[in-house]
Design an enzyme around this catalytic site. Structure first.
Site, PDB file in Angstrom:
ATOM      1  N   CYS A   1     -79.790  46.319 103.336  1.00 37.49           N
ATOM      2  CA  CYS A   1     -79.233  45.840 104.603  1.00 37.49           C
ATOM      3  C   CYS A   1     -79.533  44.351 104.755  1.00 37.49           C
ATOM      4  CB  CYS A   1     -79.855  46.629 105.753  1.00 37.49           C
ATOM      5  SG  CYS A   1     -79.245  46.182 107.379  1.00 37.49           S
TER       6      CYS A   1
ATOM      7  N   HIS B   1     -73.323  53.484 107.513  1.00 39.06           N
ATOM      8  CA  HIS B   1     -74.403  52.506 107.681  1.00 39.06           C
ATOM      9  C   HIS B   1     -74.063  51.526 108.803  1.00 39.06           C
ATOM     10  CE1 HIS B   1     -77.592  49.739 105.955  1.00 39.06           C
ATOM     11  NE2 HIS B   1     -76.877  48.889 106.684  1.00 39.06           N
ATOM     12  N   GLU B   2     -72.851  50.991 108.778  1.00 38.03           N
ATOM     13  CA  GLU B   2     -72.460  49.992 109.785  1.00 38.03           C
ATOM     14  C   GLU B   2     -72.260  50.619 111.168  1.00 38.03           C
ATOM     15  OE1 GLU B   2     -72.985  47.004 109.004  1.00 38.03           O
ATOM     16  OE2 GLU B   2     -73.060  47.306 106.843  1.00 38.03           O
TER      17      GLU B   2
END
Length: 175
Positions: A96, A138-139
């Site tokens: 990330c 994830h986003e």
């Protein structure tokens, strides 16, 4: 266009739950363009608006082609996403931009189907699998104030916290 500052863990800003985008005006388009420039300059494949301090439900994903190059025309601009369907399970090593230098396996859905708006407010549907599905999850987690490190087992989380503490003790080791 402008490069934006990426906010790093453990900033409380990253825990903000982002709000729906309601204005698809020129300022909004500029924010998307600035986010894309920032993501590419930072060598990322995804970026949520909250990672640059914008608490809006918008994210970008730009996976590289087989030659390893990210092309702007391949960039997905995903606004106000909603999951329609999720299937299966996959373990994927994630990193990330807000947690630089740390990578760990996280369990995600193998396939997802989402509804979202593009930069012109047009509603679209996207089905994704593997890396694209993982990146979307994830986003979207970022939009809900969740980081991938929150999904780690207790043991892996302790390892992460220890590495973070060491990095903060020796800032010259930061890359």
């Amino acid at each position: 266009m402008a490069l934006l500052e990426i906010i790093h863990y453990p900033s409380k800003i990253l825990r903000t739950i982002s709000k729906e985008v309601v204005s698809f005006d020129a300022k909004f388009h500029q924010q998307l363009d600035d986010m894309h420039e920032t993501m590419i300059a930072s060598e990322g494949i995804g970026l949520a608006a909250i990672q640059v301090g914008l608490p809006l439900r918008m994210l970008l994903i730009n996976l590289p082609r087989e030659d390893g190059v990210q092309h702007k025309e391949d960039c997905l601009e995903i606004i106000n996403p909603k999951f329609i369907e999720t299937k299966g399970s996959i373990m994927f090593k994630e990193g990330c931009l807000s947690v630089p230098g740390f990578y760990e396996e996280v369990e995600r859905f193998e396939k997802v189907k989402i509804e979202y708006q593009n930069r012109f407010a047009k509603v679209k549907v996207l089905e994704a699998s593997e890396l694209l599905a993982v990146a979307i999850q994830h986003e979207i987690d970022h939009l809900n104030g969740v980081l991938f490190v929150d999904k780690l087992s207790i043991l892996k989380r302790k390892k992460f916290e220890k590495e973070l503490k060491e990095l903060n003790k020796n800032p010259k080791n930061k890359s």
